[in-house]
Design an enzyme around this catalytic site. Sequence first.
Site: not given
Ligand SMILES: [Mg+2]
Lengths: 180, 623
Positions: B86, B208, B25, B186
Amino acid sequence: MQVDLQQNYFELFGLPVDFQIDEDLMHDNHQKLQSAFHPDRFVNGTDQEKRLAVQKAAWINEAYEILKDPVKRARYMLEVGGLHLNDDHETTGDTAFLMEQIELREEMDQCRSCSDPMRCCDHITNKLDQRSKEYSADFEAFYQQGYMEDARQVSKKMQFVQRILEQIDEYQLELEDDIN
Amino acid sequence: MALLQISEPGQTTAPHQRNYAAGIDLGTTNSLVAIKRSGQVETLPDEHGNHLLPSVVHYAEEDILVGHTAHELQAADPLNTLSSVKRIMGRGIEDLSSLGNALPFDFKASADSHVPRIKTRQKHVSAIEVSAEILKTLAHRAEQTLGDELSGVVITVPAYFDDAQRQATRDAARLAGLNVYRLLNEPTAAAVAYGLDQNSDGVIAIYDLGGGTFDISILRLNKGVFEVLATGGNSSLGGDDMDHAIGEWIMQQAGLGDIDSILLRQILIASRKAKEELTHDSQAHIEIDHEQLKVSLILERATFDELIADLVKKTLMSCRRVLRDAKLDKKDITNVVMVGGSTRVPLVIEKVGEFFGCKPLTDLDPDRVVAIGAALQADVLAGNKPEQDMLLLDVLPLSLCIETMGGLSEKIIARNTPIPVARAQEFTTFKDGQTAMAIHVVQGERELVSDCRSLAHFELRGIPPMTAGAARIKVTYQVDADGLMSVTAEEESSGVKADITIKPSYGLTDNEIETMLRDSMSHAKEDIDARMLAEQKVEAKRVIEAVDSALSQDGHDLLNEDEYAQIVSARNQLEEMIEKSTTEELKKAIKDLENSSEEYVARRMNESVQKVLSGKNIDQVDV
Ligand SMILES: [Mg+2]
Ligand SMILES: Nc1ncnc2c1ncn2[C@@H]1O[C@H](COP(=O)(O)OP(=O)(O)O)[C@@H](O)[C@H]1O
């Protein structure tokens, strides 16, 4: 890639060429086909295998997309039945139908000034969903009896309805953008 | 199951070798690695017992530090300590201004690259290289634990990541020397972690809410197959916005107007602390001691709930949207899975529960659930699970479009189309003798190209010269299982394939990656060349083995004598060359064998379609 062009999408999915489709079987067979050909099954294979798997899986998905969607499915059935469709030059001469479309569009415009546009949209959407159910039934009946030209006319109406539904969708997206 | 490789039931072709695989991850704030060992999936800790690796990299004079040690240096040396990269993966220099002072780095545009570099004391680095350092650290952790090399990894990316962001992630893995089985979304990873755990079929929603982003995905779970039906969200909505809402409240309470960035940062840190306290307590104490502002405040949960009400409402609007895209109703959803740190906020859980009319699942640690799902998928892809009953089917998150006249975008593949997918389009030439054309591909939902993300300019060359309008150029856009796009083109009447040059708008070119690879390896050039040759040899042997096994199975059934002889000849040619050729020569010989067997492989695939549906189970199919 060379795919078996003799095989139409219905056959690929093990389904009869019929507008009423067994959705559970379609989903099941889609999963079976993807379970065999999805690129994930070839991560340890040769580069060629990987490349072909992507193409094959894409083709299976293409078939799935068409079978899943009633409007695309209807159009595809007409093609399988030998009709050449040309989207740009098709119109419908059904005035009652056209009147209704105009009314619906007006209703949609009114949505913009009403107090709860989201609910208003839902209302029109429900109405249209009802319409598409009726048209679907008509299409099936015509197709089965071999009245291809009538079937084509209905498929055209189905397309109109879908387009309005898409416009409502678009409008709802705008509403959301305004709020966000 | 390999396409050409056949193993009869009960007969093993090779001694079974365990392939070690990991799930990673790669997060904005924190990153994790998980592996499956003896039937158990676990995230791996560092030597101090920390599972979370802060996604922070510090560039010292010579060394590169990753994680906690880097994080500790952040306050003292912010410009050489890179975090949250990111957010700039797959982004251009002009995008960076929109991130404002969230990332205080010294960005440099470079003349010969589309990828912005950050100036550090050691060197100028791209977000891709920074991510590669994080990946290396995590892969190393896994290899230490396993005592063996990793044969492959699954890396997770946000579902809304566009092609450029996905490509950047793949490039980072390549720089880190990792074999990527798959980029996994994800939310899909989270679904896997829950789905396999609960073993329940149905339609699930994955909600999420992270630090800066919100993702909502709807999946259908059926006998181990996870089919994403639709995905959506908001790429600038998350926990950070809650911090800002509290921050504004503090300033209002204190009657503050304009403040400097140091105080703002202090306020935001205090806000975040208060927010996290309110997860468990009904009120939080906020103390700020700054020359401009000394306050001691109490923030009630109810007040906080009011402050974030709009934000939560926005996420529910996206939920509504995605349900519509999936052509489903709220009541079709059997389970809602909560992922991301911000789903710990009680109001979020409450409102999401209300919206879907069911109690959201929160039993897995929202920080780890994504890595766990990735590890499960990695293990299946590594081939350790012979029954291979798990399959993940994803969708394209954003529509793929091309630029048409007047800067308008024309949709080629709509968002939420299942991938892999391919669509073809026909063009013609508009000048006599025209041999080249250009296509600009963008991604997004907006009508104007300038409002979408530019992915790449494709230049087609080598179109056979004909009179204007006579050429029929079929351009095929293909998206693979990772969500990555490629383009091919062919003039249909002559069958001539066009040469395509890709100019990625925000990506590294192959040359840049090669240079970075060489720079990053301490090895001499010869070592790298030797490695590339060794890799080609392995691939050559793999291809030969696959062809042999296929031919012995059904070569005589599916091929006439000429075709058969042609394949055998190409195969023998390749075998002869293995030990005495250069990398390039081997590549060509492999290509030759592939070309002569292309039709055969396609026939085998078509054969096997029949078998797949004829009731046999998949393991029995000789594909
Ligand atoms: Mg995350
Ligand atoms: N107990 C908590 N209560 C509220 N918010 C929390 C809590 N713990 C973490 N968060 C928030 O979660 C966010 C980080 O979530 P995460 O899923 O790790 O983000 P990302 O995936 O974007 O890196 C931050 O905004 C953080 O403040």
